[in-house]
Scaffold this motif. Structure first.
Motif, short mmCIF file in Angstrom:
data_model
loop_
_atom_site.label_atom_id
_atom_site.label_comp_id
_atom_site.label_asym_id
_atom_site.label_seq_id
_atom_site.Cartn_x
_atom_site.Cartn_y
_atom_site.Cartn_z
N LEU A 471 12.24 -4.85 -1.09
CA LEU A 471 13.23 -3.88 -1.55
C LEU A 471 14.05 -3.41 -0.36
O LEU A 471 13.50 -2.88 0.62
CB LEU A 471 12.54 -2.69 -2.22
N LYS A 472 15.35 -3.60 -0.45
CA LYS A 472 16.24 -3.19 0.63
C LYS A 472 16.95 -1.90 0.27
O LYS A 472 17.52 -1.75 -0.81
CB LYS A 472 17.27 -4.29 0.92
N THR A 473 16.87 -0.93 1.19
CA THR A 473 17.59 0.33 1.04
C THR A 473 18.35 0.58 2.34
O THR A 473 18.26 -0.22 3.29
CB THR A 473 16.63 1.51 0.77
N GLY A 474 19.05 1.70 2.40
CA GLY A 474 19.75 2.04 3.63
C GLY A 474 18.82 2.33 4.78
O GLY A 474 19.23 2.34 5.94
N ASN A 475 17.53 2.52 4.47
CA ASN A 475 16.54 2.84 5.52
C ASN A 475 15.77 1.64 6.02
O ASN A 475 14.98 1.75 6.95
CB ASN A 475 15.55 3.88 4.99
N GLY A 476 15.95 0.47 5.37
CA GLY A 476 15.23 -0.72 5.81
C GLY A 476 14.84 -1.61 4.65
O GLY A 476 15.22 -1.39 3.49
N ALA A 477 14.07 -2.65 4.98
CA ALA A 477 13.56 -3.61 3.99
C ALA A 477 12.06 -3.42 3.88
O ALA A 477 11.34 -3.50 4.88
CB ALA A 477 13.91 -5.03 4.40
N PHE A 478 11.57 -3.18 2.67
CA PHE A 478 10.18 -2.78 2.48
C PHE A 478 9.44 -3.70 1.51
O PHE A 478 10.01 -4.18 0.52
CB PHE A 478 10.11 -1.35 1.94
N ASN A 479 8.16 -3.93 1.81
CA ASN A 479 7.31 -4.69 0.90
C ASN A 479 7.13 -3.91 -0.40
O ASN A 479 6.95 -2.68 -0.38
CB ASN A 479 5.93 -4.93 1.52
N ALA A 480 7.14 -4.63 -1.52
CA ALA A 480 7.01 -3.97 -2.81
C ALA A 480 6.41 -4.93 -3.83
O ALA A 480 6.44 -6.15 -3.64
CB ALA A 480 8.37 -3.47 -3.30
N TRP A 481 5.84 -4.37 -4.88
CA TRP A 481 5.46 -5.16 -6.05
C TRP A 481 5.88 -4.45 -7.32
O TRP A 481 6.09 -3.23 -7.33
CB TRP A 481 3.98 -5.52 -6.08
N MET A 482 6.01 -5.24 -8.39
CA MET A 482 6.46 -4.71 -9.68
C MET A 482 5.62 -5.29 -10.80
O MET A 482 5.24 -6.46 -10.76
CB MET A 482 7.94 -5.05 -9.90
N LEU A 483 5.31 -4.45 -11.78
CA LEU A 483 4.71 -4.88 -13.04
C LEU A 483 5.70 -4.59 -14.16
O LEU A 483 6.19 -3.45 -14.26
CB LEU A 483 3.40 -4.13 -13.31
N ASP A 535 5.89 0.15 0.03
CA ASP A 535 5.35 0.62 1.31
C ASP A 535 6.51 0.93 2.25
O ASP A 535 7.16 0.02 2.79
CB ASP A 535 4.45 -0.45 1.95
N GLY A 536 6.81 2.21 2.43
CA GLY A 536 7.91 2.62 3.28
C GLY A 536 7.51 2.75 4.74
O GLY A 536 6.42 2.33 5.16
N ARG A 537 8.39 3.34 5.50
CA ARG A 537 8.13 3.53 6.93
C ARG A 537 6.89 4.41 7.14
O ARG A 537 6.62 5.31 6.36
CB ARG A 537 9.34 4.17 7.61
N GLY A 538 6.15 4.09 8.18
CA GLY A 538 4.92 4.80 8.46
C GLY A 538 3.68 4.04 8.02
O GLY A 538 2.58 4.29 8.51
N THR A 539 3.86 3.10 7.08
CA THR A 539 2.72 2.29 6.66
C THR A 539 2.46 1.22 7.71
O THR A 539 3.17 1.10 8.71
CB THR A 539 2.95 1.68 5.27
N GLY A 540 1.42 0.41 7.49
CA GLY A 540 0.93 -0.44 8.57
C GLY A 540 1.30 -1.90 8.49
O GLY A 540 1.92 -2.38 7.53
N ASN A 545 6.27 0.33 16.00
CA ASN A 545 7.46 1.16 15.81
C ASN A 545 7.63 1.54 14.34
O ASN A 545 8.00 2.67 14.02
CB ASN A 545 8.71 0.43 16.31
N PHE A 546 7.38 0.60 13.44
CA PHE A 546 7.48 0.86 12.01
C PHE A 546 6.46 1.90 11.59
O PHE A 546 6.75 2.81 10.81
CB PHE A 546 7.25 -0.45 11.24
N LYS A 547 5.26 1.80 12.13
CA LYS A 547 4.17 2.72 11.78
C LYS A 547 4.35 4.10 12.41
O LYS A 547 4.13 5.13 11.75
CB LYS A 547 2.83 2.12 12.21
#
Length: 721
Positions: A471-483, A535-540, A545-547
């Motif tokens: 998932l891409k937002t103005g804050n970065g590209a993040f891992n995601a899942w969807m059901l 999983d946004g910024r701060g996750t592992g 730097n991301f964390k």
């Protein structure tokens, strides 16, 4: 052809309609439990043991198996054959595997600590020897197998197995005052260990930690129970900025019966200590209070001198782990994020860098050990994608790297002591755990255990499948899942329900088999909700730097990322942007509360279970690692606390907590409730008497909780008709 096609659709729809609907009762009564290998313990040579339970006789046994053939070699002990012991719940071997410690009547204290009755079982004579008539903690064989050390009533004892004599080696232990050899609450929770004593390799010394809790503030909880008057649980709990235990490292000599305090200079914490391969050298790790200056001390136990052989600093914090490994020459393996990603390093016994063994824009996530004969290191990593885990081998010099397992999904290994074999546990989002036997070169030998029966059972249910995406937002590209709902129609709009945890270094988007919550999310998808996890910024597992971007500002960037993620998802043609909710537990509850308040134009509802409401209320080690103290960083604590934003509440809020939560205290939800009341904001709440942080003990507890949350979602996130 048209008639045949229509007939095919009708048959497919009928088959789907005939499938079962998953229920909350099934999720929480164990209907989807996976088969697993219980208490696997690698033995000397090419063997392992398992703790097996016989449902017919209600007995337990420890059985020995061959790695090479997977056949059972023998039963080492069966409780059916023991006159005084109908069952046992855990076990541990001595060094030469001639004796066992068997535990019964185990009762939990906190998350990792337990009390129990323990026996020594002699394999040759088939005899049982009671260690202590009272319940004790952490009984441990001496390396020469002649003694057992253990903790009782905050003191340390040694039992001589040859004479039955018990020697008490500390005498000042007192509840909520002094603890010898067992960690205090905050060490157990945050540094993740209970046993704070270790035998030297020659069985002559015991190194142990002494915790002086005298100046640590006391926390108390009412226990309502079933009696006329409630009781209280009272324990020492250092909140952020408050006094910690004064921790000292001591050494007891079994020959002289003398105890010596070890000088480690200035420090706040001793998060790890261990004996090196030199019988006279003890190693201790210290940290300052900010946890950004780690020192590795070598202590000479002959003259009690100590020196710093290694020092690691960081502008934020240094993580503590269990990867420190000493080789035969007393050089050591260390893992560090110092190049921006967690990697393996090799140092001399004097702390000089020999080489960086692994490198790249990926993380080493587990270190399994070193085969010194072949000079090969075995580890787990994210080299094949941050949502996957793969097992690798690499030479000590950093060359000849080899992948040993499937690159996708989640692989974890249990190696034989000589590293000739390992049992790999594999799963992914669509495959329940499979246990396979490999040799040390990564060649698959045979399957050990699978969960095909569970897969077949699940094939009769309507279950959505996870779709992983970025998932891409103005804050970065993040891992995601969807059901998505099973009868998904891209021309319809669906309510969106988001799930997350978001804590520092955590990961909620990973390619592995279902947890109980995954089944619940599938149930919600079947009811017509789109479920998404980001999983946004701060996750592992995407670099330091991301964390560490959240350092000193927990709840700022992570909340922004969930709000922006919801906005982006709301732009999808099949998402109703007016019907978005979010939930989380613990740190995730802190997040969902903030998202509903700060993102009140995005989120319509939220559920917060056992949430941290202010980091001022949480423990010192965890909180200060990421925030420093409240005295140093008051704005960081207060500007991201939901307490300060209750006036922004527009949506529907469900607040859930267990009154017996020793971790995230019930105080958090009480303070949040009061703030909402004073702001005249309507909200819902559910409190679970005497339940701890996991809210699971007691009949139907989890079922009741998830029924409550499911109904709240259905009432507050409306589906398109």
């Amino acid at each position: 052809m048209k008639k045949i096609f229509v007939f095919f659709i009708a048959i497919t729809s009928l088959a789907t309609a005939q499938k079962q609907h998953i229920t909350l009762e099934e999720i929480w009564n164990g209907s989807f439990r996976t088969e697993r290998m219980n208490e696997l313990n690698s033995m000397n040579g090419d063997f392992y043991t398992l703790l097996n339970f016989n449902r017919k006789t209600r007995s337990t046994s420890i059985d020995k198996y061959s790695y090479e053939t997977l056949e059972k070699v023998r039963t080492i002990v069966d409780s059916n054959d023991l006159n005084n012991l109908k069952y046992f719940e855990n076990y541990s071997f001595n060094n030469n595997e001639t004796k066992l410690i068997l535990g019964v009547d185990i009762e939990p204290i906190y998350r990792r600590s337990t009390l129990g009755i323990f026996y020594v079982y002699d394999i040759a004579s088939k005899s049982l020897q009671l260690i202590d008539k009272d319940k004790i903690q952490e009984p441990t064989f001496s390396p020469d197998s002649k003694k057992v050390a253990y903790a009782k009533n905050n003191n340390l004892f040694i039992k001589n197995l040859e004479t039955n004599k018990v020697t008490q080696i500390t005498f000042d232990g007192l509840k909520n005052n002094i603890i010898n050899g067992i960690s205090d609450w905050v060490y157990e929770e945050e540094f993740e260990f209970v046993r704070a004593f270790k035998w030297s390799n020659d069985s002559k010394n015991i190194a142990f930690l002494r915790f002086d809790e005298t100046e640590v503030p006391t926390f108390s909880m009412d226990i309502y129970g079933n009696t006329l008057y409630p009781t209280q649980q009272v324990f020492k709990y250092p909140k952020a900025g408050e006094n910690n235990s004064v921790v000292t490292l001591k050494l007891y000599n079994t020959t002289t019966a003398k105890t010596t305090k070890i000088d480690l200079g200035n420090y706040e914490y001793i998060p790890r200590f261990t004996w090196t391969n030199d019988i006279n050298i003890l190693c201790a790790t210290t940290l300052n209070r900010h946890q950004n200056n780690l020192k590795l001390y070598f202590i000479n136990t002959v003259n009690f001198s100590s020196k710093v052989v290694f020092n690691e600093t960081d502008k934020a914090y240094v993580d503590v782990n269990d990867n420190l490994t000493f080789l035969n020459d007393n050089s050591f393996i260390w893992t560090s994020e110092k190049d921006g990603f967690n990697h393996i390093y090799h140092y001399t016994k004097n702390g000089k860098l020999i080489n960086q063994v692994t490198n790249g824009n990926w993380e080493v996530t587990d270190f399994y050990g070193v085969n010194e004969k072949t000079k090969t290191i075995f580890y787990q990593s994210t080299e094949d994608g941050s949502i996957n885990r793969t097992i690798y081998a690499i030479k000590l010099n950093g060359k000849n790297k080899k992948r040993l397992t499937n690159p996708s999904g989640t692989n974890s290994a249990s190696f034989s002591k000589n590293f000739n074999f390992f049992i790999n546990t594999f799963s992914d989002a669509n495959t329940p755990p499979i246990y396979n036997l490999y040799n040390g070169s990564g060649e698959l030998i045979k399957e050990v255990l699978n969960n095909n029966a569970l897969l077949e059972k699940l094939s009769t249910y309507n279950l959505a499948k996870k779709e992983f995406f970025t998932l891409k937002t103005g804050n970065g590209a993040f891992n995601a899942w969807m059901l998505k709902p099973l009868n998904f129609d891209a021309n319809k709009e669906y309510p969106l329900f988001m799930t997350q945890y978001s804590g520092p270094g955590s990961q909620s988007v990973s390619n592995k088999w279902n947890s109980a919550n995954d089944y619940w999310h599938k149930l919600l998808a079947e009811k017509g909700y789109v479920i998404v996890c980001v999983d946004g910024r701060g996750t592992g597992f995407k670099g330091a730097n991301f964390k560490k971007i959240t350092y000193k500002e927990l709840g700022k960037y992570e909340v922004l990322d969930q709000i922006e993620a919801a906005k982006e998802l709301g732009k999808l043609p099949f998402i109703d942007a007016n019907e978005i909710g979010i939930w989380g537990w613990s740190y995730g509850g802190f997040m969902s509360s903030n998202c509903l308040l700060k993102g009140n134009d995005v989120f319509k509802m939220a559920i917060a279970v056992a949430p941290v409401i202010s980091w001022r209320f949480y423990d010192s080690i965890y909180t200060e690692r990421y925030m420093q103290t409240p005295q140093e960083n008051p704005n960081g604590y207060d500007e991201n606390s939901p307490l300060n934003y209750v006036n922004l509440l527009n949506g529907n809020f469900l607040l859930v907590h267990g009154s017996g939560d020793d971790n995230v205290h019930f105080q958090n939800s009480m303070r949040m409730s009061n703030a909402l009341i004073e702001a005249n904001k309507p909200f819902d709440q559910a409190f679970y008497p005497d339940r701890t942080h996991g809210i699971y003990r007691g009949k139907n507890t989890r079922l009741h909780l998830y029924n409550k949350m499911t109904k709240f979602i259905e009432q507050n996130l409306k589906k398109t008709k």
